[in-house]
Design a protein around this motif. Structure first.
Motif, PDB file in Angstrom:
ATOM      1  N   GLU A 173       0.800  -1.287  -0.162  1.00 19.52           N
ATOM      2  CA  GLU A 173       0.031  -0.155  -0.101  1.00 19.52           C
ATOM      3  C   GLU A 173       0.856   1.325  -0.191  1.00 19.52           C
ATOM      4  O   GLU A 173       0.680   2.297  -0.630  1.00 19.52           O
ATOM      5  CB  GLU A 173      -0.919  -0.109   1.392  1.00 19.52           C
ATOM      6  CG  GLU A 173      -1.891   0.974   1.253  1.00 19.52           C
ATOM      7  CD  GLU A 173      -2.783   1.207  -0.243  1.00 19.52           C
ATOM      8  OE1 GLU A 173      -3.215   0.206  -0.574  1.00 19.52           O
ATOM      9  OE2 GLU A 173      -3.398   2.387  -0.258  1.00 19.52           O
TER      10      GLU A 173
ATOM     11  N   ARG B  10     -10.318  -4.217  -0.721  1.00 16.13           N
ATOM     12  CA  ARG B  10      -8.721  -3.816  -0.581  1.00 16.13           C
ATOM     13  C   ARG B  10      -7.901  -5.060  -0.105  1.00 16.13           C
ATOM     14  O   ARG B  10      -6.925  -5.327  -0.536  1.00 16.13           O
ATOM     15  CB  ARG B  10      -8.339  -2.500   0.133  1.00 16.13           C
ATOM     16  CG  ARG B  10      -8.805  -1.225  -0.973  1.00 16.13           C
ATOM     17  CD  ARG B  10      -8.656  -0.026  -0.407  1.00 16.13           C
ATOM     18  NE  ARG B  10      -9.510   0.827  -0.713  1.00 16.13           N
ATOM     19  CZ  ARG B  10      -9.886   2.022  -0.622  1.00 16.13           C
ATOM     20  NH1 ARG B  10      -9.267   2.612   0.680  1.00 16.13           N
ATOM     21  NH2 ARG B  10     -10.664   3.072  -1.088  1.00 16.13           N
ATOM     22  N   ASN B  14      -5.271  -7.591  -2.074  1.00 16.18           N
ATOM     23  CA  ASN B  14      -3.840  -7.884  -1.663  1.00 16.18           C
ATOM     24  C   ASN B  14      -3.635  -9.219  -1.318  1.00 16.18           C
ATOM     25  O   ASN B  14      -2.490  -9.827  -1.696  1.00 16.18           O
ATOM     26  CB  ASN B  14      -3.783  -7.180  -0.005  1.00 16.18           C
ATOM     27  CG  ASN B  14      -2.352  -7.316   0.259  1.00 16.18           C
ATOM     28  OD1 ASN B  14      -1.377  -7.086  -0.358  1.00 16.18           O
ATOM     29  ND2 ASN B  14      -2.486  -8.106   1.616  1.00 16.18           N
TER      30      ASN B  14
END
Lengths: 187, 144
Positions: A173, B10, B14
Protein backbone atom coordinates in the motif's frame (compact mmCIF):
# COMPACT_ATOMS: atom_id res chain seq x y z
CA UNK A 1 41.17 -19.41 -10.29
CA UNK A 2 40.71 -20.97 -6.92
CA UNK A 3 38.20 -23.36 -8.46
CA UNK A 4 40.79 -24.51 -10.92
CA UNK A 5 43.42 -24.83 -8.23
CA UNK A 6 41.20 -26.93 -6.04
CA UNK A 7 39.76 -28.87 -8.93
CA UNK A 8 36.22 -27.87 -7.95
CA UNK A 9 34.82 -28.21 -11.42
CA UNK A 10 34.75 -31.95 -11.03
CA UNK A 11 33.08 -31.95 -7.61
CA UNK A 12 29.61 -30.43 -7.47
CA UNK A 13 27.84 -30.97 -4.15
CA UNK A 14 24.27 -32.21 -4.24
CA UNK A 15 21.64 -31.43 -1.63
CA UNK A 16 22.23 -34.82 -0.04
CA UNK A 17 25.92 -34.03 0.30
CA UNK A 18 25.24 -30.79 2.18
CA UNK A 19 25.65 -32.45 5.58
CA UNK A 20 29.00 -33.88 4.55
CA UNK A 21 30.29 -30.56 3.21
CA UNK A 22 28.99 -28.59 6.19
CA UNK A 23 30.78 -31.02 8.51
CA UNK A 24 33.97 -30.45 6.55
CA UNK A 25 33.43 -26.69 6.68
CA UNK A 26 33.14 -26.98 10.43
CA UNK A 27 36.55 -28.64 10.46
CA UNK A 28 37.94 -25.66 8.51
CA UNK A 29 38.35 -27.45 5.18
CA UNK A 30 38.86 -24.70 2.59
CA UNK A 31 37.75 -26.85 -0.32
CA UNK A 32 34.43 -27.44 1.40
CA UNK A 33 34.12 -23.73 2.20
CA UNK A 34 34.71 -22.87 -1.43
CA UNK A 35 32.15 -25.44 -2.57
CA UNK A 36 29.48 -24.04 -0.28
CA UNK A 37 30.24 -20.51 -1.44
CA UNK A 38 30.03 -21.64 -5.05
CA UNK A 39 26.70 -23.28 -4.46
CA UNK A 40 24.91 -20.46 -2.64
CA UNK A 41 26.61 -17.25 -3.72
CA UNK A 42 24.33 -16.45 -6.67
CA UNK A 43 21.19 -16.47 -4.55
CA UNK A 44 22.77 -14.39 -1.80
CA UNK A 45 24.22 -11.76 -4.11
CA UNK A 46 20.95 -11.52 -6.06
CA UNK A 47 18.86 -11.01 -2.93
CA UNK A 48 21.30 -8.58 -1.35
CA UNK A 49 21.53 -6.56 -4.56
CA UNK A 50 17.76 -6.22 -4.77
CA UNK A 51 17.35 -5.29 -1.13
CA UNK A 52 20.24 -2.82 -1.05
CA UNK A 53 20.00 -1.77 -4.72
CA UNK A 54 23.78 -1.70 -4.86
CA UNK A 55 25.78 -4.44 -6.56
CA UNK A 56 29.06 -3.77 -4.78
CA UNK A 57 27.52 -3.52 -1.37
CA UNK A 58 25.61 -6.71 -2.13
CA UNK A 59 28.84 -8.57 -2.86
CA UNK A 60 30.32 -7.34 0.37
CA UNK A 61 27.26 -8.36 2.37
CA UNK A 62 27.19 -11.79 0.72
CA UNK A 63 30.83 -12.35 1.61
CA UNK A 64 30.20 -11.20 5.14
CA UNK A 65 27.23 -13.55 5.39
CA UNK A 66 29.36 -16.54 4.36
CA UNK A 67 32.09 -15.64 6.84
CA UNK A 68 29.58 -15.22 9.65
CA UNK A 69 27.86 -18.48 8.76
CA UNK A 70 31.14 -20.40 8.69
CA UNK A 71 32.27 -18.87 11.95
CA UNK A 72 29.03 -19.73 13.70
CA UNK A 73 28.56 -23.18 12.18
CA UNK A 74 28.55 -24.73 15.63
CA UNK A 75 25.23 -23.02 16.31
CA UNK A 76 23.64 -24.81 13.36
CA UNK A 77 21.57 -27.69 14.72
CA UNK A 78 20.73 -29.37 11.44
CA UNK A 79 23.41 -29.33 8.77
CA UNK A 80 20.76 -29.65 6.06
CA UNK A 81 19.45 -26.20 6.94
CA UNK A 82 22.69 -24.46 5.97
CA UNK A 83 21.18 -22.75 2.88
CA UNK A 84 18.39 -21.20 4.95
CA UNK A 85 20.84 -20.33 7.69
CA UNK A 86 23.25 -18.43 5.46
CA UNK A 87 20.34 -16.78 3.64
CA UNK A 88 18.88 -15.60 6.94
CA UNK A 89 22.23 -14.11 7.93
CA UNK A 90 22.46 -12.34 4.58
CA UNK A 91 18.97 -10.82 4.91
CA UNK A 92 19.73 -9.70 8.46
CA UNK A 93 22.99 -8.07 7.35
CA UNK A 94 21.13 -6.29 4.55
CA UNK A 95 18.60 -4.94 7.03
CA UNK A 96 21.40 -3.82 9.33
CA UNK A 97 22.98 -1.95 6.43
CA UNK A 98 19.69 -0.29 5.57
CA UNK A 99 19.18 0.76 9.17
CA UNK A 100 22.69 2.13 9.49
CA UNK A 101 22.29 4.20 6.34
CA UNK A 102 21.42 7.72 7.19
CA UNK A 103 17.78 8.33 6.57
CA UNK A 104 17.48 11.21 4.25
CA UNK A 105 15.06 13.71 5.63
CA UNK A 106 14.44 15.34 2.31
CA UNK A 107 11.02 14.80 0.84
CA UNK A 108 10.65 12.98 -2.40
CA UNK A 109 11.18 15.35 -5.28
CA UNK A 110 7.97 16.18 -7.07
CA UNK A 111 8.60 15.45 -10.69
CA UNK A 112 7.11 17.16 -13.67
CA UNK A 113 5.66 15.02 -16.46
CA UNK A 114 8.67 15.67 -18.63
CA UNK A 115 11.08 14.70 -15.86
CA UNK A 116 9.15 11.62 -14.89
CA UNK A 117 9.19 10.45 -18.47
CA UNK A 118 12.95 10.71 -18.45
CA UNK A 119 13.49 8.98 -15.14
CA UNK A 120 14.49 5.42 -15.60
CA UNK A 121 12.28 2.85 -14.05
CA UNK A 122 15.11 1.46 -11.97
CA UNK A 123 16.16 4.80 -10.54
CA UNK A 124 12.59 5.60 -9.64
CA UNK A 125 12.13 2.26 -7.93
CA UNK A 126 15.32 2.83 -5.95
CA UNK A 127 14.03 6.19 -4.79
CA UNK A 128 10.70 4.69 -3.81
CA UNK A 129 12.27 1.78 -1.95
CA UNK A 130 14.57 4.17 -0.11
CA UNK A 131 11.51 5.73 1.45
CA UNK A 132 10.24 2.49 2.92
CA UNK A 133 11.44 1.39 6.36
CA UNK A 134 13.94 -1.53 6.24
CA UNK A 135 11.42 -4.11 7.48
CA UNK A 136 8.80 -3.23 4.88
CA UNK A 137 11.33 -2.85 2.12
CA UNK A 138 12.93 -6.23 2.79
CA UNK A 139 9.56 -7.97 3.02
CA UNK A 140 8.41 -6.43 -0.25
CA UNK A 141 11.60 -7.32 -2.10
CA UNK A 142 11.72 -10.88 -0.80
CA UNK A 143 8.11 -11.49 -1.79
CA UNK A 144 7.79 -9.54 -5.03
CA UNK A 145 11.24 -9.78 -6.55
CA UNK A 146 12.71 -12.89 -4.97
CA UNK A 147 9.30 -14.59 -5.17
CA UNK A 148 9.64 -16.28 -1.78
CA UNK A 149 6.62 -17.78 -0.07
CA UNK A 150 5.28 -16.28 3.15
CA UNK A 151 6.94 -19.07 5.11
CA UNK A 152 10.28 -18.52 3.43
CA UNK A 153 10.12 -14.77 4.05
CA UNK A 154 9.22 -15.44 7.67
CA UNK A 155 12.18 -17.79 8.05
CA UNK A 156 14.59 -15.41 6.35
CA UNK A 157 13.48 -12.45 8.46
CA UNK A 158 13.05 -14.49 11.60
CA UNK A 159 9.48 -13.27 12.20
CA UNK A 160 6.08 -15.04 12.35
CA UNK A 161 4.12 -15.60 9.14
CA UNK A 162 1.35 -13.29 10.40
CA UNK A 163 3.87 -10.47 10.69
CA UNK A 164 4.99 -11.08 7.11
CA UNK A 165 1.38 -10.93 5.93
CA UNK A 166 0.64 -7.65 7.66
CA UNK A 167 3.96 -6.09 6.68
CA UNK A 168 3.44 -7.06 3.09
CA UNK A 169 0.00 -5.51 3.05
CA UNK A 170 1.34 -2.26 4.47
CA UNK A 171 4.41 -2.31 2.21
CA UNK A 172 2.36 -2.77 -0.96
CA UNK A 173 0.00 0.00 0.00
CA UNK A 174 2.80 2.42 0.87
CA UNK A 175 4.69 1.54 -2.26
CA UNK A 176 1.58 2.18 -4.37
CA UNK A 177 1.05 5.57 -2.71
CA UNK A 178 4.67 6.57 -3.24
CA UNK A 179 4.50 5.46 -6.83
CA UNK A 180 1.34 7.44 -7.46
CA UNK A 181 2.84 10.46 -5.75
CA UNK A 182 5.97 10.24 -7.85
CA UNK A 183 4.09 9.93 -11.12
CA UNK A 184 1.03 11.94 -10.20
CA UNK A 185 0.95 14.13 -13.31
CA UNK A 186 1.24 11.16 -15.68
CA UNK A 187 -1.13 8.69 -13.97
CA UNK B 1 -21.74 0.17 4.31
CA UNK B 2 -19.81 1.15 1.21
CA UNK B 3 -16.74 1.82 3.32
CA UNK B 4 -16.84 -1.72 4.65
CA UNK B 5 -17.16 -3.09 1.14
CA UNK B 6 -14.21 -0.98 -0.01
CA UNK B 7 -12.11 -2.19 2.90
CA UNK B 8 -12.95 -5.80 2.12
CA UNK B 9 -12.18 -5.23 -1.54
CA UNK B 10 -8.73 -3.83 -0.73
CA UNK B 11 -7.96 -6.66 1.63
CA UNK B 12 -8.97 -9.24 -0.96
CA UNK B 13 -7.04 -7.47 -3.71
CA UNK B 14 -3.95 -7.75 -1.53
CA UNK B 15 -4.65 -11.39 -0.82
CA UNK B 16 -5.30 -12.49 -4.36
CA UNK B 17 -1.74 -11.55 -5.21
CA UNK B 18 -0.63 -14.36 -2.91
CA UNK B 19 -3.39 -16.96 -2.83
CA UNK B 20 -6.26 -18.28 -4.90
CA UNK B 21 -9.56 -16.73 -3.87
CA UNK B 22 -12.71 -18.79 -3.52
CA UNK B 23 -15.65 -18.23 -5.96
CA UNK B 24 -17.64 -16.02 -3.58
CA UNK B 25 -14.61 -13.77 -3.00
CA UNK B 26 -14.07 -13.61 -6.76
CA UNK B 27 -17.64 -12.62 -7.44
CA UNK B 28 -17.48 -9.98 -4.70
CA UNK B 29 -14.40 -8.46 -6.30
CA UNK B 30 -16.02 -8.37 -9.71
CA UNK B 31 -19.20 -6.84 -8.37
CA UNK B 32 -17.39 -4.19 -6.37
CA UNK B 33 -15.06 -3.36 -9.24
CA UNK B 34 -18.04 -2.52 -11.44
CA UNK B 35 -19.61 -0.15 -8.91
CA UNK B 36 -16.62 1.55 -7.26
CA UNK B 37 -14.29 3.46 -9.60
CA UNK B 38 -12.05 4.54 -6.72
CA UNK B 39 -11.26 0.96 -5.69
CA UNK B 40 -10.86 -0.04 -9.32
CA UNK B 41 -8.30 2.70 -9.74
CA UNK B 42 -6.44 1.72 -6.57
CA UNK B 43 -6.24 -1.86 -7.77
CA UNK B 44 -4.89 -0.79 -11.15
CA UNK B 45 -2.30 1.48 -9.54
CA UNK B 46 -1.17 -1.27 -7.17
CA UNK B 47 -0.82 -3.76 -10.00
CA UNK B 48 1.18 -1.32 -12.10
CA UNK B 49 3.44 -0.31 -9.23
CA UNK B 50 4.23 -3.92 -8.34
CA UNK B 51 4.85 -4.96 -11.92
CA UNK B 52 7.20 -2.03 -12.24
CA UNK B 53 9.01 -3.15 -9.11
CA UNK B 54 9.41 -6.66 -10.54
CA UNK B 55 10.77 -5.39 -13.84
CA UNK B 56 13.31 -3.28 -11.96
CA UNK B 57 14.89 -6.35 -10.36
CA UNK B 58 18.66 -6.30 -10.49
CA UNK B 59 20.50 -9.24 -12.01
CA UNK B 60 24.03 -8.70 -10.73
CA UNK B 61 26.87 -10.52 -12.40
CA UNK B 62 29.04 -12.46 -10.05
CA UNK B 63 32.69 -11.45 -10.01
CA UNK B 64 34.94 -14.33 -11.07
CA UNK B 65 37.09 -14.14 -7.94
CA UNK B 66 34.23 -14.08 -5.46
CA UNK B 67 35.11 -17.47 -3.91
CA UNK B 68 38.76 -16.59 -3.70
CA UNK B 69 37.99 -13.37 -1.85
CA UNK B 70 35.75 -15.14 0.63
CA UNK B 71 38.43 -17.74 1.33
CA UNK B 72 41.08 -15.04 1.69
CA UNK B 73 38.92 -13.15 4.17
CA UNK B 74 38.22 -16.42 5.95
CA UNK B 75 41.98 -17.05 6.37
CA UNK B 76 42.59 -13.54 7.67
CA UNK B 77 39.72 -13.85 10.12
CA UNK B 78 40.96 -17.26 11.29
CA UNK B 79 44.41 -15.86 12.01
CA UNK B 80 42.93 -12.84 13.81
CA UNK B 81 40.69 -15.05 15.88
CA UNK B 82 43.48 -17.43 16.83
CA UNK B 83 45.63 -14.46 17.84
CA UNK B 84 42.75 -13.11 19.90
CA UNK B 85 42.26 -16.54 21.46
CA UNK B 86 45.91 -17.19 22.33
CA UNK B 87 47.02 -13.66 23.24
CA UNK B 88 45.91 -13.87 26.93
CA UNK B 89 47.93 -17.08 27.29
CA UNK B 90 50.97 -15.48 25.69
CA UNK B 91 50.69 -12.42 27.90
CA UNK B 92 50.30 -14.61 30.99
CA UNK B 93 53.33 -16.68 30.06
CA UNK B 94 55.37 -13.52 29.44
CA UNK B 95 54.45 -12.03 32.83
CA UNK B 96 55.24 -15.35 34.57
CA UNK B 97 58.62 -15.47 32.85
CA UNK B 98 59.39 -11.90 33.97
CA UNK B 99 58.47 -12.73 37.57
CA UNK B 100 60.64 -15.83 37.47
CA UNK B 101 63.59 -13.86 36.16
CA UNK B 102 63.12 -11.18 38.82
CA UNK B 103 62.99 -13.74 41.63
CA UNK B 104 66.10 -15.50 40.30
CA UNK B 105 67.88 -12.17 40.27
CA UNK B 106 66.93 -11.53 43.91
CA UNK B 107 68.15 -14.97 45.01
CA UNK B 108 71.49 -14.54 43.32
CA UNK B 109 71.92 -11.07 44.88
CA UNK B 110 71.18 -12.26 48.42
CA UNK B 111 73.84 -14.95 48.04
CA UNK B 112 76.43 -12.21 47.50
CA UNK B 113 75.55 -10.21 50.69
CA UNK B 114 78.01 -10.25 53.70
CA UNK B 115 77.25 -12.54 56.62
CA UNK B 116 77.40 -11.25 60.25
CA UNK B 117 77.44 -13.40 63.37
CA UNK B 118 75.12 -11.88 65.98
CA UNK B 119 76.21 -12.79 69.60
CA UNK B 120 75.69 -16.51 69.49
CA UNK B 121 72.69 -16.22 67.26
CA UNK B 122 72.52 -17.57 63.78
CA UNK B 123 74.49 -15.96 61.07
CA UNK B 124 72.52 -13.40 59.09
CA UNK B 125 73.01 -11.87 55.71
CA UNK B 126 72.75 -8.13 55.71
CA UNK B 127 73.13 -5.33 53.29
CA UNK B 128 74.36 -1.80 53.97
CA UNK B 129 70.82 -0.52 53.74
CA UNK B 130 69.66 -2.86 56.50
CA UNK B 131 68.46 -0.79 59.51
CA UNK B 132 70.10 -3.22 61.87
CA UNK B 133 73.52 -2.48 60.45
CA UNK B 134 74.50 0.56 62.67
CA UNK B 135 73.56 -1.37 65.87
CA UNK B 136 75.78 -4.28 64.93
CA UNK B 137 78.73 -1.98 64.36
CA UNK B 138 78.20 -0.31 67.74
CA UNK B 139 77.92 -3.67 69.51
CA UNK B 140 81.17 -4.88 68.06
CA UNK B 141 82.91 -1.63 69.15
CA UNK B 142 81.62 -2.02 72.73
CA UNK B 143 82.87 -5.59 72.87
CA UNK B 144 86.32 -4.42 71.94
Amino acid sequence: MLDVKLGLKAVVPTAADDCYWVARCRAGDEQALSLMVEKHRARLVHTAANILRDRFEAEDVAQEAFLKAFRELNRLRDDKSFPGYVYQICVRLCMDRLRSKRIEAAEFEVTTPAESRNIENRVLIEKLLDQLPPDLRTTLVLREIEQLSYEEVAEAMHVPVGTVRSRLHVARERFRKLWVEALRPSV
Amino acid sequence: MKKLACRRFRRLVNEYRDRALNPSEHSFLQAHRSVCPKCRNLERQGTLALSMLRTAALEPELPPNFNERVIRRWRVRSVQESIRFWSPAFIGAFVAALLLLASLQLVSRSAQLPTVNLNGHEARKISLQDPIFPNIIEESRERR
